[in-house]
Design an enzyme around this catalytic site. Structure first.
Site, PDB file in Angstrom:
ATOM      1  N   HIS A  37      -5.507  -0.272   7.828  1.00 13.94           N
ATOM      2  CA  HIS A  37      -4.757  -0.551   6.601  1.00 13.94           C
ATOM      3  C   HIS A  37      -4.216  -1.966   6.682  1.00 13.94           C
ATOM      4  CE1 HIS A  37      -1.698  -0.637   3.587  1.00 13.94           C
ATOM      5  NE2 HIS A  37      -0.710  -0.567   4.469  1.00 13.94           N
ATOM      6  N   CYS A  74       0.286   4.625   2.310  1.00 19.67           N
ATOM      7  CA  CYS A  74      -0.770   3.783   2.887  1.00 19.67           C
ATOM      8  C   CYS A  74      -1.810   4.584   3.655  1.00 19.67           C
ATOM      9  CB  CYS A  74      -0.157   2.730   3.800  1.00 19.67           C
ATOM     10  SG  CYS A  74       1.063   1.681   2.976  1.00 19.67           S
ATOM     11  N   ASN A  84      -1.132  -6.364   0.491  1.00 18.52           N
ATOM     12  CA  ASN A  84      -1.070  -4.950   0.866  1.00 18.52           C
ATOM     13  C   ASN A  84      -1.273  -4.104  -0.396  1.00 18.52           C
ATOM     14  OD1 ASN A  84      -0.301  -2.337   1.516  1.00 18.52           O
ATOM     15  ND2 ASN A  84       1.399  -2.950   2.810  1.00 18.52           N
TER      16      ASN A  84
END
Length: 330
Positions: A257, A113, A287
């Site tokens: 993020h 990420c 996500n």
């Protein structure tokens, strides 16, 4: 001294929208359950035949168009991704070929990420040292094809999604661009968010036993991830502020993020700001790992949440554990 200015950005997501209601058909879950735990209402998943490289290439073309440059002027391609089309090579070679760019350096960054900020940092350093003048940085993922769409895998499968975002970096001697980047990791937590196989720790790398045990599927210790994320996000943001002698009032937008809306809310609270200053689009995209920050950055700009001369901070936390931040004057 030169620094890297973001000259163009673009993003690409699959056409297929998967709602929480659709997931109710495959597992014991509900729209209320998913939204209350993650803030996600829908996400984008690829249709058969579409891979990470397809999204990366589309996002790159949009970023190049906005930058108004000839692709042949690109000196280097960096792609942040966990989910390349093949075990090897990485997506960067496919992007270079698809864009018709003459042979240049191209490589992938596997920092989960945090990969987009890691890649921005690498690009910025190459430009500051005057090795390259124009660099294409991409974050791209297809997670949906490796999810366990069943009751057993619901804690992860409701979260992850597919997408790509790209940025064209160019050398500038102005006060705009990437002001600083800050990278961190702590490997003792690696098994709290990981995918064990295929890998060389398994010999052979992939067997029926490995598949039966689900070692090829992602695993997440949600409690540990949440605990560390709400600590590391503010640390990374404050690090970027301190490095540039800035206060939170100087920042137009924090773009984190998109891991979980509850994490973003906790970050806003710890930073002493409202959610109007912490961008969130996880409701619609889920996500998307390395792609989430560039997608969010594109949407925040399109919504007019920052513009020329504004300062934004990008921040990430993910598997590794890795975390990172960057301050950018647009």
């Amino acid at each position: 001294m030169n620094r890297a200015k973001i000259q163009g950005i673009g993003y690409s997501v699959p056409d297929r929208i998967v709602t929480n209601s659709e997931l109710e058909k495959y597992m014991d879950t509900s729209d209320e359950w998913i939204q209350s735990r993650s803030g996600i209402k829908e996400r984008r998943w690829v249709s058969p035949g579409l891979g990470t490289s397809d999204l990366a290439i589309d996002a790159s073309k949009k970023a190049i168009q906005m930058a108004d440059i000839d692709p042949q002027t690109i000196d280097l391609i960096i792609v942040g991704s966990l989910t390349s089309d093949y075990f090897f090579p990485g997506v960067s070679a496919q992007v270079q070929d698809a864009l018709g760019i003459s042979p240049i350096g191209a490589f992938d960054v596997k920092a989960a990420c945090s990969a987009f900020i890691y890649s921005l940092s690498i690009g910025d350093q190459f430009i500051r040292t005057e090795q390259y003048k124009t660099i294409l940085v991409v974050g791209a993922e297809v997670q949906s094809t490796a999810l366990d769409i069943s009751d057993e895998g619901r804690n992860i499968s409701v979260l992850f999604a597919d997408g790509a975002g790209a940025a064209v970096l160019q050398a500038t001697d102005s006060d705009k661009g990437i002001l600083s980047t800050h990278l961190h990791s702590d490997g003792k937590y690696l098994k709290d968010l990981w995918c064990e196989a295929p890998g060389t720790s398994n010999n052979p790398r992939l067997t029926k036993e490995i598949l039966d045990q689900g070692k090829h599927l992602p695993y997440m210790n949600g409690r540990q991830v949440f605990k560390n994320a709400v600590k590391r996000f503010p640390e990374a943001i404050n690090e970027a502020l301190d490095a540039n002698k800035l206060s939170i009032e100087d920042i137009a937008q924090i773009i984190p993020h998109q891991a979980n809306h509850r994490i973003s809310e906790a970050v806003a609270k710890r930073m002493g700001v409202g959610m109007d200053k912490v961008f969130s689009n996880i409701k619609h995209y889920g996500n998307t790992t390395a792609a989430s920050i560039p997608i969010a950055m594109c949407e925040a700009r399109n919504k007019g949440l920052f513009s020329s001369d504004d300062i934004i901070i990008l921040a990430a936390f993910g598997a590794g554990f890795t975390w990172a931040s960057t301050a950018i004057r647009w």
